[in-house]
Scaffold this motif. Structure first.
Motif, PDB file in Angstrom:
ATOM      1  N   ALA A 197       0.828  -1.207   0.000  1.00 32.13           N
ATOM      2  CA  ALA A 197       0.000   0.000   0.000  1.00 32.13           C
ATOM      3  C   ALA A 197       0.865   1.262   0.000  1.00 32.13           C
ATOM      4  O   ALA A 197       0.583   2.237  -0.715  1.00 32.13           O
ATOM      5  CB  ALA A 197      -0.934  -0.001   1.202  1.00 32.13           C
ATOM      6  N   GLY A 198       1.927   1.232   0.792  1.00 30.09           N
ATOM      7  CA  GLY A 198       2.832   2.384   0.849  1.00 30.09           C
ATOM      8  C   GLY A 198       3.542   2.623  -0.473  1.00 30.09           C
ATOM      9  O   GLY A 198       3.690   3.773  -0.914  1.00 30.09           O
ATOM     10  N   ARG A 200       2.457   1.710  -3.448  1.00 27.86           N
ATOM     11  CA  ARG A 200       1.456   2.167  -4.424  1.00 27.86           C
ATOM     12  C   ARG A 200       1.181   3.656  -4.248  1.00 27.86           C
ATOM     13  O   ARG A 200       1.073   4.411  -5.212  1.00 27.86           O
ATOM     14  CB  ARG A 200       0.169   1.349  -4.273  1.00 27.86           C
ATOM     15  CG  ARG A 200      -0.810   1.535  -5.436  1.00 27.86           C
ATOM     16  CD  ARG A 200      -2.057   0.691  -5.234  1.00 27.86           C
ATOM     17  NE  ARG A 200      -1.762  -0.731  -5.134  1.00 27.86           N
ATOM     18  CZ  ARG A 200      -1.547  -1.522  -6.177  1.00 27.86           C
ATOM     19  NH1 ARG A 200      -1.570  -1.015  -7.397  1.00 27.86           N
ATOM     20  NH2 ARG A 200      -1.308  -2.810  -6.001  1.00 27.86           N
ATOM     21  N   TYR A 201       1.076   4.071  -2.990  1.00 28.15           N
ATOM     22  CA  TYR A 201       0.837   5.490  -2.698  1.00 28.15           C
ATOM     23  C   TYR A 201       2.012   6.341  -3.177  1.00 28.15           C
ATOM     24  O   TYR A 201       1.840   7.389  -3.817  1.00 28.15           O
ATOM     25  CB  TYR A 201       0.635   5.669  -1.191  1.00 28.15           C
ATOM     26  CG  TYR A 201       0.720   7.099  -0.711  1.00 28.15           C
ATOM     27  CD1 TYR A 201      -0.372   7.956  -0.807  1.00 28.15           C
ATOM     28  CD2 TYR A 201       1.907   7.582  -0.151  1.00 28.15           C
ATOM     29  CE1 TYR A 201      -0.275   9.275  -0.368  1.00 28.15           C
ATOM     30  CE2 TYR A 201       2.005   8.889   0.294  1.00 28.15           C
ATOM     31  CZ  TYR A 201       0.909   9.727   0.184  1.00 28.15           C
ATOM     32  OH  TYR A 201       1.010  11.020   0.616  1.00 28.15           O
ATOM     33  N   ASP A 205       0.184   7.611  -6.519  1.00 27.21           N
ATOM     34  CA  ASP A 205      -0.869   8.495  -6.004  1.00 27.21           C
ATOM     35  C   ASP A 205      -0.329   9.928  -5.908  1.00 27.21           C
ATOM     36  O   ASP A 205      -0.265  10.525  -4.835  1.00 27.21           O
ATOM     37  CB  ASP A 205      -1.346   8.013  -4.627  1.00 27.21           C
ATOM     38  CG  ASP A 205      -2.715   8.591  -4.281  1.00 27.21           C
ATOM     39  OD1 ASP A 205      -3.201   9.439  -5.052  1.00 27.21           O
ATOM     40  OD2 ASP A 205      -3.275   8.191  -3.254  1.00 27.21           O
ATOM     41  N   ARG A 208      -2.163  12.949  -4.065  1.00 23.83           N
ATOM     42  CA  ARG A 208      -2.228  13.056  -2.603  1.00 23.83           C
ATOM     43  C   ARG A 208      -0.857  13.104  -1.946  1.00 23.83           C
ATOM     44  O   ARG A 208      -0.748  13.300  -0.748  1.00 23.83           O
ATOM     45  CB  ARG A 208      -3.022  11.863  -2.024  1.00 23.83           C
ATOM     46  CG  ARG A 208      -4.494  11.875  -2.405  1.00 23.83           C
ATOM     47  CD  ARG A 208      -5.290  10.915  -1.541  1.00 23.83           C
ATOM     48  NE  ARG A 208      -4.840   9.539  -1.698  1.00 23.83           N
ATOM     49  CZ  ARG A 208      -4.698   8.685  -0.687  1.00 23.83           C
ATOM     50  NH1 ARG A 208      -4.921   9.075   0.554  1.00 23.83           N
ATOM     51  NH2 ARG A 208      -4.316   7.434  -0.902  1.00 23.83           N
ATOM     52  N   ARG A 209       0.205  12.927  -2.751  1.00 22.97           N
ATOM     53  CA  ARG A 209       1.553  12.933  -2.181  1.00 22.97           C
ATOM     54  C   ARG A 209       1.933  14.308  -1.662  1.00 22.97           C
ATOM     55  O   ARG A 209       1.509  15.334  -2.189  1.00 22.97           O
ATOM     56  CB  ARG A 209       2.578  12.501  -3.234  1.00 22.97           C
ATOM     57  CG  ARG A 209       2.622  11.014  -3.483  1.00 22.97           C
ATOM     58  CD  ARG A 209       3.932  10.633  -4.137  1.00 22.97           C
ATOM     59  NE  ARG A 209       4.201  11.410  -5.330  1.00 22.97           N
ATOM     60  CZ  ARG A 209       4.209  10.918  -6.561  1.00 22.97           C
ATOM     61  NH1 ARG A 209       3.928   9.653  -6.763  1.00 22.97           N
ATOM     62  NH2 ARG A 209       4.484  11.684  -7.586  1.00 22.97           N
ATOM     63  N   ASP A 213       7.322  13.329  -0.155  1.00 17.76           N
ATOM     64  CA  ASP A 213       7.238  12.057  -0.881  1.00 17.76           C
ATOM     65  C   ASP A 213       7.648  12.257  -2.342  1.00 17.76           C
ATOM     66  O   ASP A 213       7.101  11.638  -3.240  1.00 17.76           O
ATOM     67  CB  ASP A 213       5.805  11.513  -0.845  1.00 17.76           C
ATOM     68  CG  ASP A 213       5.311  11.243   0.558  1.00 17.76           C
ATOM     69  OD1 ASP A 213       6.124  10.755   1.352  1.00 17.76           O
ATOM     70  OD2 ASP A 213       4.154  11.536   0.852  1.00 17.76           O
TER      71      ASP A 213
END
Length: 302
Positions: A197-198, A200-201, A205, A208-209, A213
């Motif tokens: 999940a981390g 993928r984010y 993503d 939303r980063r 990040d």
């Protein structure tokens, strides 16, 4: 005059202080011309006052030439901004990321802007994995660059799963199967699921980063939107859609791209492939991008 000014311009560009150096050099040249003009004008006046015509015509020609030179310098100085912008639009080759193999990187430096690099091999030899998990990953995560991936037969989800597996392997020393990630085989694993999940984010993503990040943006364009005669337009359109500039373009794979027919237009397979590579090279040169094209050998090794 024009040659002298262009030489000055080129010299100042190389010194990487275009604005100040160029303008001051033009001004200095103009002052020298004005000084020469003043000297010749004084000499001409003295000769005329003395009644001598021997040097009059020669000095008159020199004065006319100097006046023309000064007017040309004024024009060139006024055109400075246009000249500078034109020169800045010429993209220079530079290494943007490593390929990931030390032997190759030591020899060629890595992936370079304005270059078209071709990675060819038989089916199943790892061309996509190499381009995605080594070149694209280095560009995205290590060098914080934006990557667009034009694919003929690779679903976006599969490409993302491969990048996730690569990221987890490098960061946590865990070897995961991209296919198993896609099938959700690790979803109930309390140790692995948060890492997936981390990753993928972090990798995908971008909306939303946070700035902490900071990695590049990864965009996939699938086959139905890719044609040999619209490759450049496709990349530019995606840049406008995402409000970014892509640094690296990966085409997977070149000879699989079709031509978008216009009326009764018909091209042979060879012409289409030639068009793909011509446009890919033009994209690299005109837009200053690094372009990597994967190519698949036929059974005959072509």
């Amino acid at each position: 005059i024009e040659r002298e000014v262009i030489c000055l311009y080129e010299t100042c560009i190389l010194e990487k202080d275009e604005d100040n150096n160029y303008k001051s050099a033009v001004l200095e040249m103009k002052n020298e011309y004005l000084l020469d003009l003043l000297k010749d004008s004084v000499t001409l006046s003295i000769d005329i006052a003395a009644g001598s015509n021997t040097k009059k015509s020669g000095i008159t020609d020199a004065v006319s030439s100097l006046r023309y030179g000064i007017s040309e310098l004024d024009v060139m100085a006024e055109k400075f901004d246009d000249l500078l912008q034109e020169r800045k639009n010429v993209h220079r080759p530079e290494v943007i990321c490593e390929m990931g193999f030390k032997t190759i990187d030591d020899k060629i430096g890595g992936i370079m802007t304005t270059d078209l690099s071709v990675i060819a091999g038989s089916s199943g030899q790892g061309k996509t994995t190499f381009a995605l998990c080594s070149i694209a990953y280095n560009a995205l995560v290590i060098n914080k660059l934006n990557v667009i991936y034009l694919t003929i037969d690779q679903p976006e989800a599969d490409l993302q799963d491969k990048l996730i597996a690569r990221h987890i392997n490098l960061r946590y020393k865990l070897t995961l199967s991209p296919r198993a990630i896609g099938l959700g085989a690790y979803d109930k694993n309390p140790e692995v699921a948060p890492k997936i999940a981390g990753a993928r984010y972090l990798l995908f993503d971008s909306d939303r980063r946070t700035s902490s990040d900071n990695v590049g943006k990864f965009v996939v364009v699938e086959a139905k939107h890719i044609f040999s005669n619209t490759i450049i337009d496709t990349v530019i359109a995606e840049e406008h859609r995402h409000h970014i500039k892509f640094d690296l373009v990966i085409i997977d794979y070149g000879s699989g791209i079709q031509h978008k027919r216009i009326e009764r237009e018909s091209l042979s397979k060879e012409d289409v492939v030639r068009e793909v590579y011509s446009n890919a090279k033009q994209l690299a040169l005109s837009e200053g991008k690094a372009v990597v094209c994967l190519e698949q050998y036929t059974r005959e090794g072509i």
